[in-house]
Design a protein around this motif. Structure first.
Motif, PDB file in Angstrom:
ATOM      1  N   ALA A 234       0.874  -1.177   0.000  1.00 55.02           N
ATOM      2  CA  ALA A 234       0.000   0.000   0.000  1.00 55.02           C
ATOM      3  C   ALA A 234       0.913   1.229   0.000  1.00 55.02           C
ATOM      4  O   ALA A 234       2.016   1.179   0.552  1.00 55.02           O
ATOM      5  CB  ALA A 234      -0.903   0.008   1.228  1.00 55.02           C
ATOM      6  N   PRO A 235       0.454   2.305  -0.664  1.00 56.07           N
ATOM      7  CA  PRO A 235      -0.841   2.488  -1.325  1.00 56.07           C
ATOM      8  C   PRO A 235      -0.901   1.772  -2.680  1.00 56.07           C
ATOM      9  O   PRO A 235       0.109   1.683  -3.380  1.00 56.07           O
ATOM     10  CB  PRO A 235      -0.913   4.007  -1.504  1.00 56.07           C
ATOM     11  N   VAL A 236      -2.117   1.315  -3.015  1.00 55.86           N
ATOM     12  CA  VAL A 236      -2.355   0.648  -4.292  1.00 55.86           C
ATOM     13  C   VAL A 236      -3.700   1.115  -4.840  1.00 55.86           C
ATOM     14  O   VAL A 236      -4.514   1.681  -4.115  1.00 55.86           O
ATOM     15  CB  VAL A 236      -2.370  -0.895  -4.149  1.00 55.86           C
ATOM     16  N   ARG A 237      -3.921   0.865  -6.133  1.00 57.46           N
ATOM     17  CA  ARG A 237      -5.203   1.229  -6.730  1.00 57.46           C
ATOM     18  C   ARG A 237      -6.322   0.425  -6.082  1.00 57.46           C
ATOM     19  O   ARG A 237      -6.183  -0.779  -5.832  1.00 57.46           O
ATOM     20  CB  ARG A 237      -5.192   0.970  -8.237  1.00 57.46           C
ATOM     21  N   ARG A 238      -7.432   1.089  -5.837  1.00 60.20           N
ATOM     22  CA  ARG A 238      -8.556   0.420  -5.187  1.00 60.20           C
ATOM     23  C   ARG A 238      -9.215  -0.600  -6.105  1.00 60.20           C
ATOM     24  O   ARG A 238      -9.660  -1.658  -5.654  1.00 60.20           O
ATOM     25  CB  ARG A 238      -9.575   1.466  -4.732  1.00 60.20           C
ATOM     26  N   GLU A 239      -9.248  -0.351  -7.397  1.00 61.52           N
ATOM     27  CA  GLU A 239      -9.988  -1.200  -8.321  1.00 61.52           C
ATOM     28  C   GLU A 239      -9.401  -2.601  -8.441  1.00 61.52           C
ATOM     29  O   GLU A 239     -10.138  -3.589  -8.599  1.00 61.52           O
ATOM     30  CB  GLU A 239     -10.045  -0.547  -9.705  1.00 61.52           C
ATOM     31  N   ASP A 240      -8.083  -2.718  -8.375  1.00 56.33           N
ATOM     32  CA  ASP A 240      -7.462  -4.028  -8.575  1.00 56.33           C
ATOM     33  C   ASP A 240      -6.325  -4.311  -7.608  1.00 56.33           C
ATOM     34  O   ASP A 240      -5.620  -5.314  -7.769  1.00 56.33           O
ATOM     35  CB  ASP A 240      -6.951  -4.148 -10.013  1.00 56.33           C
ATOM     36  N   CYS A 241      -6.156  -3.424  -6.594  1.00 53.34           N
ATOM     37  CA  CYS A 241      -5.045  -3.547  -5.637  1.00 53.34           C
ATOM     38  C   CYS A 241      -3.699  -3.566  -6.348  1.00 53.34           C
ATOM     39  O   CYS A 241      -2.722  -4.153  -5.842  1.00 53.34           O
ATOM     40  CB  CYS A 241      -5.197  -4.787  -4.754  1.00 53.34           C
ATOM     41  N   GLY A 242      -3.651  -2.946  -7.523  1.00 55.17           N
ATOM     42  CA  GLY A 242      -2.423  -2.956  -8.314  1.00 55.17           C
ATOM     43  C   GLY A 242      -1.478  -1.825  -7.950  1.00 55.17           C
ATOM     44  O   GLY A 242      -1.879  -0.765  -7.475  1.00 55.17           O
ATOM     45  N   ASP A 243      -0.205  -2.085  -8.190  1.00 52.54           N
ATOM     46  CA  ASP A 243       0.823  -1.076  -7.972  1.00 52.54           C
ATOM     47  C   ASP A 243       0.659   0.046  -8.991  1.00 52.54           C
ATOM     48  O   ASP A 243       0.254  -0.176 -10.133  1.00 52.54           O
ATOM     49  CB  ASP A 243       2.212  -1.708  -8.113  1.00 52.54           C
ATOM     50  N   ASP A 244       0.963   1.265  -8.569  1.00 50.74           N
ATOM     51  CA  ASP A 244       0.885   2.419  -9.457  1.00 50.74           C
ATOM     52  C   ASP A 244       2.053   3.339  -9.142  1.00 50.74           C
ATOM     53  O   ASP A 244       2.173   3.838  -8.027  1.00 50.74           O
ATOM     54  CB  ASP A 244      -0.444   3.154  -9.247  1.00 50.74           C
ATOM     55  N   GLU A 245       2.922   3.546 -10.101  1.00 44.69           N
ATOM     56  CA  GLU A 245       4.112   4.370  -9.888  1.00 44.69           C
ATOM     57  C   GLU A 245       3.754   5.783  -9.461  1.00 44.69           C
ATOM     58  O   GLU A 245       4.502   6.425  -8.721  1.00 44.69           O
ATOM     59  CB  GLU A 245       4.969   4.405 -11.156  1.00 44.69           C
ATOM     60  N   ARG A 246       2.610   6.268  -9.905  1.00 44.42           N
ATOM     61  CA  ARG A 246       2.200   7.628  -9.541  1.00 44.42           C
ATOM     62  C   ARG A 246       1.938   7.732  -8.041  1.00 44.42           C
ATOM     63  O   ARG A 246       2.260   8.743  -7.407  1.00 44.42           O
ATOM     64  CB  ARG A 246       0.957   8.037 -10.323  1.00 44.42           C
TER      65      ARG A 246
ATOM     66  N   ILE B 272      -7.870   4.777  -4.053  1.00 39.79           N
ATOM     67  CA  ILE B 272      -6.796   3.911  -3.583  1.00 39.79           C
ATOM     68  C   ILE B 272      -7.142   3.258  -2.247  1.00 39.79           C
ATOM     69  O   ILE B 272      -8.081   3.662  -1.552  1.00 39.79           O
ATOM     70  CB  ILE B 272      -5.470   4.692  -3.422  1.00 39.79           C
ATOM     71  N   PHE B 273      -6.376   2.224  -1.916  1.00 44.03           N
ATOM     72  CA  PHE B 273      -6.294   1.725  -0.555  1.00 44.03           C
ATOM     73  C   PHE B 273      -5.013   2.309   0.033  1.00 44.03           C
ATOM     74  O   PHE B 273      -3.931   2.122  -0.516  1.00 44.03           O
ATOM     75  CB  PHE B 273      -6.276   0.200  -0.505  1.00 44.03           C
ATOM     76  N   ASP B 274      -5.164   2.997   1.152  1.00 41.50           N
ATOM     77  CA  ASP B 274      -4.070   3.810   1.676  1.00 41.50           C
ATOM     78  C   ASP B 274      -3.761   3.437   3.120  1.00 41.50           C
ATOM     79  O   ASP B 274      -4.628   2.953   3.858  1.00 41.50           O
ATOM     80  CB  ASP B 274      -4.481   5.292   1.610  1.00 41.50           C
ATOM     81  N   LEU B 275      -2.534   3.674   3.523  1.00 41.28           N
ATOM     82  CA  LEU B 275      -2.135   3.575   4.922  1.00 41.28           C
ATOM     83  C   LEU B 275      -2.413   4.916   5.579  1.00 41.28           C
ATOM     84  O   LEU B 275      -1.903   5.945   5.129  1.00 41.28           O
ATOM     85  CB  LEU B 275      -0.644   3.246   5.035  1.00 41.28           C
ATOM     86  N   VAL B 276      -3.224   4.910   6.626  1.00 39.83           N
ATOM     87  CA  VAL B 276      -3.639   6.158   7.266  1.00 39.83           C
ATOM     88  C   VAL B 276      -3.084   6.182   8.692  1.00 39.83           C
ATOM     89  O   VAL B 276      -3.432   5.333   9.516  1.00 39.83           O
ATOM     90  CB  VAL B 276      -5.175   6.291   7.282  1.00 39.83           C
ATOM     91  N   GLY B 277      -2.242   7.163   8.972  1.00 42.74           N
ATOM     92  CA  GLY B 277      -1.591   7.150  10.277  1.00 42.74           C
ATOM     93  C   GLY B 277      -1.670   8.421  11.075  1.00 42.74           C
ATOM     94  O   GLY B 277      -1.200   8.478  12.214  1.00 42.74           O
ATOM     95  N   LYS B 278      -2.282   9.471  10.533  1.00 38.86           N
ATOM     96  CA  LYS B 278      -2.265  10.757  11.222  1.00 38.86           C
ATOM     97  C   LYS B 278      -2.918  10.690  12.595  1.00 38.86           C
ATOM     98  O   LYS B 278      -2.442  11.299  13.553  1.00 38.86           O
ATOM     99  CB  LYS B 278      -2.952  11.818  10.360  1.00 38.86           C
ATOM    100  N   ASP B 279      -4.016   9.960  12.714  1.00 40.48           N
ATOM    101  CA  ASP B 279      -4.735   9.866  13.994  1.00 40.48           C
ATOM    102  C   ASP B 279      -4.518   8.520  14.680  1.00 40.48           C
ATOM    103  O   ASP B 279      -5.318   8.102  15.524  1.00 40.48           O
ATOM    104  CB  ASP B 279      -6.234  10.101  13.770  1.00 40.48           C
ATOM    105  N   THR B 280      -3.431   7.841  14.333  1.00 43.62           N
ATOM    106  CA  THR B 280      -3.138   6.550  14.942  1.00 43.62           C
ATOM    107  C   THR B 280      -2.978   6.679  16.457  1.00 43.62           C
ATOM    108  O   THR B 280      -2.312   7.591  16.944  1.00 43.62           O
ATOM    109  CB  THR B 280      -1.837   5.978  14.337  1.00 43.62           C
ATOM    110  N   VAL B 281      -3.594   5.769  17.190  1.00 49.18           N
ATOM    111  CA  VAL B 281      -3.409   5.716  18.646  1.00 49.18           C
ATOM    112  C   VAL B 281      -2.015   5.170  18.937  1.00 49.18           C
ATOM    113  O   VAL B 281      -1.629   4.116  18.425  1.00 49.18           O
ATOM    114  CB  VAL B 281      -4.475   4.828  19.309  1.00 49.18           C
ATOM    115  N   LEU B 282      -1.247   5.889  19.721  1.00 45.69           N
ATOM    116  CA  LEU B 282       0.093   5.453  20.099  1.00 45.69           C
ATOM    117  C   LEU B 282       0.070   4.875  21.506  1.00 45.69           C
ATOM    118  O   LEU B 282      -0.525   5.452  22.417  1.00 45.69           O
ATOM    119  CB  LEU B 282       1.074   6.631  20.043  1.00 45.69           C
TER     120      LEU B 282
END
Length: 288
Positions: free
Chosen positions: A150-162, A238-248
């Motif tokens: 991750a992050p990857v495209r949501r439609e196919d979980c594929g890698d995207d250089e962008r 996309i499917f993304d890693l979200v960490g801004k509000d992660t509980v520490l």
């Protein structure tokens, strides 16, 4: 327990309740008031700090919200016994900068939260309220030159250089800002020695880890969530890693070598050093 607070800074322009909360929080973090110990009464704290009872009550509420103390009806306010608890990073980072030699190790997806947590202590260094003699920051992040989970495209979980290029720019931006701010402190003669090193590794980082002054560790997970971003001028689901509000979760070294807190910090340091010294590769933030 006989507790005597450090004198408050007369030039501190924060509201009185924040000054009291900061003073008591520092005493708790440095074990001048130990886990399980009872804080002085409201009346005693009022006399110690010279502020109104309402100010003391507000400060104690802030400490309770932060997870440092617990109020027991009819008994008083006590320092929490457990070191494993959701915690805010900022006050611990600021307290770390009261040490002569400051070290911060970070492993994660980007250093955005670390960048934010460093702003207040650096401001206090600039005005002379904090005076460390050395600051060393190590940043360990994924190598966005290779495909990631991750992050990857949501439609196919594929890698995207962008998407990888976008994350690369975010990572470099925050890391470079941290490095440049530290270099400024050194060039101005405010901190004799500063060093910021960045290394990358091929694995996807599903958690974030901070080790502060070798004595405190903060750990949190990155959840995977659907997101929509703009990369190279195109909106992408996309499917993304979200960490801004992660509980520490916070762990501290204490006098008991076999305690959970001490072992967690030791293992965090061991893990970070093992990756840093083996599969991680040095990264030039200027692209030279």
């Amino acid at each position: 327990m006989t507790f005597a607070p450090e004198p408050l800074d007369p030039d501190d322009d924060r509201p009185p309740y924040e000054q009291v909360a900061s003073s008591l929080g520092a005493a708790i973090r440095t074990r001048r008031i130990g886990p399980g110990e009872k804080l002085p009464s409201h009346k005693a704290l009022t006399e110690m700090y010279g502020f109104a009872r309402a100010t003391i009550q507000r400060a104690l509420r802030d400490l309770e919200d932060e997870g440092l103390v617990v109020s027991r009806k009819g008994s008083g306010v006590f320092v929490r016994n457990r070191t494993e608890r959701p915690a805010g990073l900022r006050p611990y980072v600021e307290q770390a900068f009261s040490s002569s030699a400051v070290t911060i190790d970070f492993a994660g997806f980007s250093s955005e939260t670390l960048h934010g947590a460093l702003q207040e202590p650096m401001d206090k260094i600039r005005v002379g309220r904090l005076t460390p003699t050395s600051i060393t920051v190590r940043i360990l992040v994924p190598d966005m030159a290779v495909p990631q989970a991750a992050p990857v495209r949501r439609e196919d979980c594929g890698d995207d250089e962008r998407l990888r290029a976008r994350m690369h720019d975010i990572m470099v931006g925050y890391a470079r800002s941290i490095r440049d701010s530290m270099s400024e402190l050194s060039h101005l003669g405010l901190v004799p020695e500063t060093r910021v090193d960045v290394r990358v590794h091929s694995g996807t980082q599903f958690f974030k880890l901070y080790v502060v002054n070798q004595e405190d560790a903060f750990f949190g997970y990155y959840p995977i969530k659907a997101n929509k971003v703009v990369a190279q001028g195109e909106a992408i689901e996309i499917f993304d890693l979200v960490g801004k509000d992660t509980v520490l979760f916070h762990y501290s070294v204490n006098d008991n070598e076999s305690s959970s807190g001490t072992q967690q910090v030791q293992q965090a340091r061991m893990w970070f050093d093992s990756v840093w010294e083996t599969i991680a590769r040095g990264y030039d933030l200027d692209g030279h």
